[in-house]
Design an enzyme around this catalytic site. Structure first.
Site, short mmCIF file in Angstrom:
data_model
loop_
_atom_site.label_atom_id
_atom_site.label_comp_id
_atom_site.label_asym_id
_atom_site.label_seq_id
_atom_site.Cartn_x
_atom_site.Cartn_y
_atom_site.Cartn_z
N GLN A 122 43.18 -10.73 -19.59
CA GLN A 122 43.14 -11.21 -18.00
C GLN A 122 42.08 -10.73 -17.53
O GLN A 122 41.20 -11.19 -16.91
CB GLN A 122 44.15 -11.65 -17.51
CG GLN A 122 44.12 -12.57 -16.64
CD GLN A 122 45.35 -12.78 -15.68
OE1 GLN A 122 46.10 -11.77 -15.35
NE2 GLN A 122 45.96 -13.93 -15.44
N ILE B 91 32.18 -4.60 -19.69
CA ILE B 91 32.79 -5.39 -20.71
C ILE B 91 32.48 -4.85 -22.14
O ILE B 91 33.30 -4.72 -23.19
CB ILE B 91 32.33 -7.03 -20.64
CG1 ILE B 91 33.15 -7.54 -19.47
CG2 ILE B 91 32.86 -7.62 -21.86
CD1 ILE B 91 32.87 -8.75 -19.15
N GLU C 258 0.62 -1.29 -0.07
CA GLU C 258 0.05 0.14 0.07
C GLU C 258 0.93 1.18 0.04
O GLU C 258 1.89 0.96 0.37
CB GLU C 258 -0.98 0.18 1.09
CG GLU C 258 -1.89 -1.27 1.14
CD GLU C 258 -2.96 -1.06 2.45
OE1 GLU C 258 -2.89 -0.15 3.19
OE2 GLU C 258 -3.82 -2.01 2.51
N GLU D 266 8.89 -8.58 -3.50
CA GLU D 266 8.82 -9.63 -2.94
C GLU D 266 9.69 -9.44 -1.68
O GLU D 266 9.98 -10.59 -1.25
CB GLU D 266 8.85 -10.80 -3.76
CG GLU D 266 7.78 -10.69 -4.91
CD GLU D 266 7.67 -12.18 -5.37
OE1 GLU D 266 7.61 -13.13 -4.70
OE2 GLU D 266 6.78 -12.14 -6.47
N GLY D 267 9.92 -8.47 -0.93
CA GLY D 267 10.74 -7.97 0.07
C GLY D 267 12.18 -7.62 -0.39
O GLY D 267 12.82 -8.21 -1.05
N ARG E 225 34.73 -8.36 -30.18
CA ARG E 225 35.22 -7.13 -30.13
C ARG E 225 36.77 -7.16 -29.95
O ARG E 225 37.37 -7.83 -29.11
CB ARG E 225 34.72 -6.52 -28.91
CG ARG E 225 35.22 -5.05 -28.44
CD ARG E 225 34.59 -4.05 -29.10
NE ARG E 225 35.01 -2.72 -29.01
CZ ARG E 225 34.93 -1.67 -29.49
NH1 ARG E 225 34.57 -1.57 -30.79
NH2 ARG E 225 35.24 -0.40 -29.08
N GLU F 160 16.99 -5.85 2.62
CA GLU F 160 17.09 -5.85 4.09
C GLU F 160 15.97 -6.63 4.59
O GLU F 160 16.33 -7.17 5.90
CB GLU F 160 16.47 -4.44 4.18
CG GLU F 160 17.98 -3.29 3.99
CD GLU F 160 18.15 -3.14 2.26
OE1 GLU F 160 17.03 -3.39 1.66
OE2 GLU F 160 19.05 -2.99 1.96
N GLY G 203 31.70 -1.79 -22.78
CA GLY G 203 32.04 -0.37 -22.61
C GLY G 203 30.97 0.35 -23.06
O GLY G 203 29.63 0.42 -22.67
N1 CAA Z 1 5.63 -18.47 7.84
C1 CAA Z 1 4.44 -18.47 8.89
N2 CAA Z 1 4.50 -17.69 9.76
C2 CAA Z 1 5.11 -16.53 9.88
C3 CAA Z 1 6.24 -16.58 9.05
C4 CAA Z 1 6.44 -17.52 7.73
N3 CAA Z 1 7.72 -17.35 6.91
N4 CAA Z 1 6.98 -15.72 9.34
C5 CAA Z 1 6.37 -14.90 10.51
N5 CAA Z 1 5.34 -15.92 10.55
C6 CAA Z 1 4.52 -15.40 11.85
C7 CAA Z 1 5.21 -15.36 13.22
O1 CAA Z 1 5.30 -16.69 13.59
C8 CAA Z 1 4.21 -14.52 14.12
O2 CAA Z 1 3.22 -15.37 14.46
P1 CAA Z 1 2.84 -15.30 15.92
O3 CAA Z 1 2.24 -14.02 16.29
O4 CAA Z 1 1.71 -16.41 15.93
O5 CAA Z 1 4.03 -15.59 17.02
C9 CAA Z 1 3.72 -13.66 13.04
O6 CAA Z 1 3.99 -14.15 11.68
C10 CAA Z 1 4.26 -12.17 13.04
O7 CAA Z 1 5.71 -12.31 12.67
P2 CAA Z 1 6.60 -11.38 13.09
O8 CAA Z 1 6.65 -10.77 14.47
O9 CAA Z 1 7.85 -11.65 12.38
O10 CAA Z 1 6.15 -10.03 11.93
P3 CAA Z 1 6.77 -8.60 11.71
O11 CAA Z 1 5.66 -7.73 11.64
O12 CAA Z 1 8.08 -8.42 12.44
O13 CAA Z 1 7.10 -8.67 9.90
C11 CAA Z 1 8.61 -9.36 8.26
C12 CAA Z 1 7.88 -9.72 9.46
C13 CAA Z 1 9.15 -10.39 7.83
C14 CAA Z 1 9.21 -8.09 8.08
C15 CAA Z 1 7.15 -9.16 7.21
O14 CAA Z 1 6.45 -8.15 7.49
C16 CAA Z 1 7.50 -9.22 5.49
O15 CAA Z 1 7.94 -10.18 5.20
N6 CAA Z 1 7.74 -8.00 4.98
C17 CAA Z 1 8.11 -7.91 3.65
C18 CAA Z 1 7.06 -7.88 2.77
C19 CAA Z 1 6.98 -8.19 1.49
O16 CAA Z 1 7.97 -8.95 1.07
N7 CAA Z 1 6.36 -7.61 0.46
C20 CAA Z 1 6.41 -7.76 -0.75
C21 CAA Z 1 5.02 -7.56 -1.46
S1 CAA Z 1 4.69 -8.58 -2.40
C22 CAA Z 1 5.15 -8.32 -4.01
O17 CAA Z 1 6.19 -7.88 -3.94
C23 CAA Z 1 4.67 -9.33 -5.06
C24 CAA Z 1 4.88 -8.42 -6.52
O18 CAA Z 1 3.67 -7.97 -6.84
C25 CAA Z 1 5.82 -8.61 -7.26
#
Ligand code: CAA
Length: 380
Positions: free
Chosen positions: A279, A337, A127, A363-364, A268, A367, A339
């Protein structure tokens, strides 16, 4: 590269490789320059059954394993990152969660439509004010009788403007924090849903990235994916799987850049001999090839573990992190390579360099991948 692929995996990869080279290579530069979505390629992939690679046969899919799927993404990425991400998203973040969390009815209707290519899919999580902080979304789905009314805006949604089926994350109960997020399946023609601005991007310009707007969008409970409050788990598990696809896209793109650099360095001439005989150039090619194989092996490991049904949060994050950072270095060297020729649009490496940049973000971010890896090693 040599790896213990089965005959089926090799045949599948080679089929996609042939298709990519014959059908996609000729238009890859043009769709980038015109920022045009390649509908004709999607149609051809549909005919070949390449839009439902991993879905069960029962729902119109080809039911190939994850390793075959990412080999296919790698081959697409080798010639066109835009096609690779379009197809990867359609599978990993749309069909996969429906296959895992959907009801039989949802699979019969939506998974079938996606797997047969009748509709493309999109995954609406991000969002304007929530990217890395996935639980920070503001979109809500408020109960009205049995139905839900969705309101909110989603940004930077891959396939957003071309998808017929969209998975949407929304809060059904904000007071529960991340345990109050749920997922919904929204059809494109649902009243209250509209596509907003299409983004004008630096790279992967042939892929559609659009804003999606939900204004009093009424959804029946049949279209809730999973249980209420299960949304955060669905998105985390989904991203665990899909990050292997981005790693594969980066590996493919890096292979494309290496192919171009090898070819160019042999043609080239400078100082009366081909660049490849210097090299300085050989060392760059050697580093590129070594890093590509390292990234590929991380991605293949994650895919094999996924096929075994193992938890892959750490392994997929490692693969995505390493591959997406590796492709920055590889595309940089490919331009070096070439240039000055690498700096003009006539040569593919210019596009590859811009396309590579997205892989450390979607997809994340890198970081977030480091955070996932670190949390897993500290916990284990
Ligand atoms: N599988 C299952 N459960 C999971 C998990 C996983 N991999 N990771 C975390 N959880 C669960 C935890 O166990 C926890 O559960 P409980 O509350 O029951 O203990 C809960 O989820 C919360 O976990 P965190 O405290 O770790 O959550 P957080 O708020 O700190 O966030 C984060 C974790 C990894 C930072 C997450 O927010 C994240 O992945 N952020 C990145 C988002 C992302 O990748 N966005 C990309 C957008 S999609 C995209 O790009 C598609 C496209 O169109 C190309």
């Amino acid at each position: 590269m040599d790896f213990q692929f089965t005959e089926e995996q090799i045949m599948f990869r080679d089929m996609v490789r042939d298709f990519a080279r014959k059908e996609i290579t000729p238009i890859a530069a043009e769709i980038d320059q015109q920022a045009r979505f390649p509908h004709e390629i999607i149609e051809k992939m549909k005919e070949l059954g390449l839009l439902g690679m991993t879905a069960p046969e029962e729902f119109g899919g080809a039911a190939v394993d994850e390793l075959s799927h990412i080999l296919a993404i790698e081959e697409l990425g080798r010639v066109c990152s835009s096609t690779a991400i379009t197809v990867a998203v359609h599978h990993s973040v749309v069909q996969e969660p429906i296959a895992h969390f959907g009801t039989h009815e949802q699979k019969s209707k939506y998974l079938r439509a996606l797997a047969t290519g009748a509709s493309l899919g999109a995954f609406a999580l991000t969002e304007p004010d929530a990217g890395s902080d996935a639980a920070g979304i503001r979109t809500v789905a408020v109960r009205d009788g049995d139905d839900y009314i969705i309101n909110g805006t989603k940004n930077f949604i891959t396939n957003g403007g071309v998808a017929g089926i969209i998975l949407v994350a929304a809060y059904t109960d904000k007071s529960k924090g991340h345990k109050g997020i749920s997922f919904f399946i929204v059809e494109r023609d649902t009243p209250g849903f509209k596509v907003g601005k299409k983004e004008d991007k630096m790279g992967v310009r042939g892929s559609d990235t659009s804003q999606l707007i939900f204004e009093d969008c009424r959804i029946t409970p049949d279209n809730r994916l999973g249980q209420e409050g299960e949304g955060f788990k669905i998105m985390m598990q989904t991203l665990d799987g899909s990050r292997i696809g981005v790693a594969a896209q980066a590996v493919g793109l890096a292979r494309g850049a290496l192919d171009a650099a090898v070819h160019y360095s042999q043609e080239r001439m400078q100082f009366n001999k081909p660049l490849a005989q210097f090299q300085a150039i050989q060392f760059m090619l050697a580093d590129m090839a070594t890093e590509i194989d390292a990234a590929a092996l991380l991605a293949y490991r994650a895919a094999v573990l996924k096929d075994q049904g193992r938890k892959i949060s750490k392994e997929s994050a490692m693969a995505k992190l390493y591959a997406s950072e590796m492709v920055q270095r590889v595309t940089y060297k490919a331009i070096q390579i070439h240039g000055a020729y690498g700096y003009i649009k006539e040569y593919d490496v210019e596009r590859f360099y811009r396309d590579a940049r997205a892989t450390t973000i979607y997809e994340g971010t890198s970081e977030i991948q480091r955070l996932v890896v670190a949390r897993n090693i500290l916990r284990d």
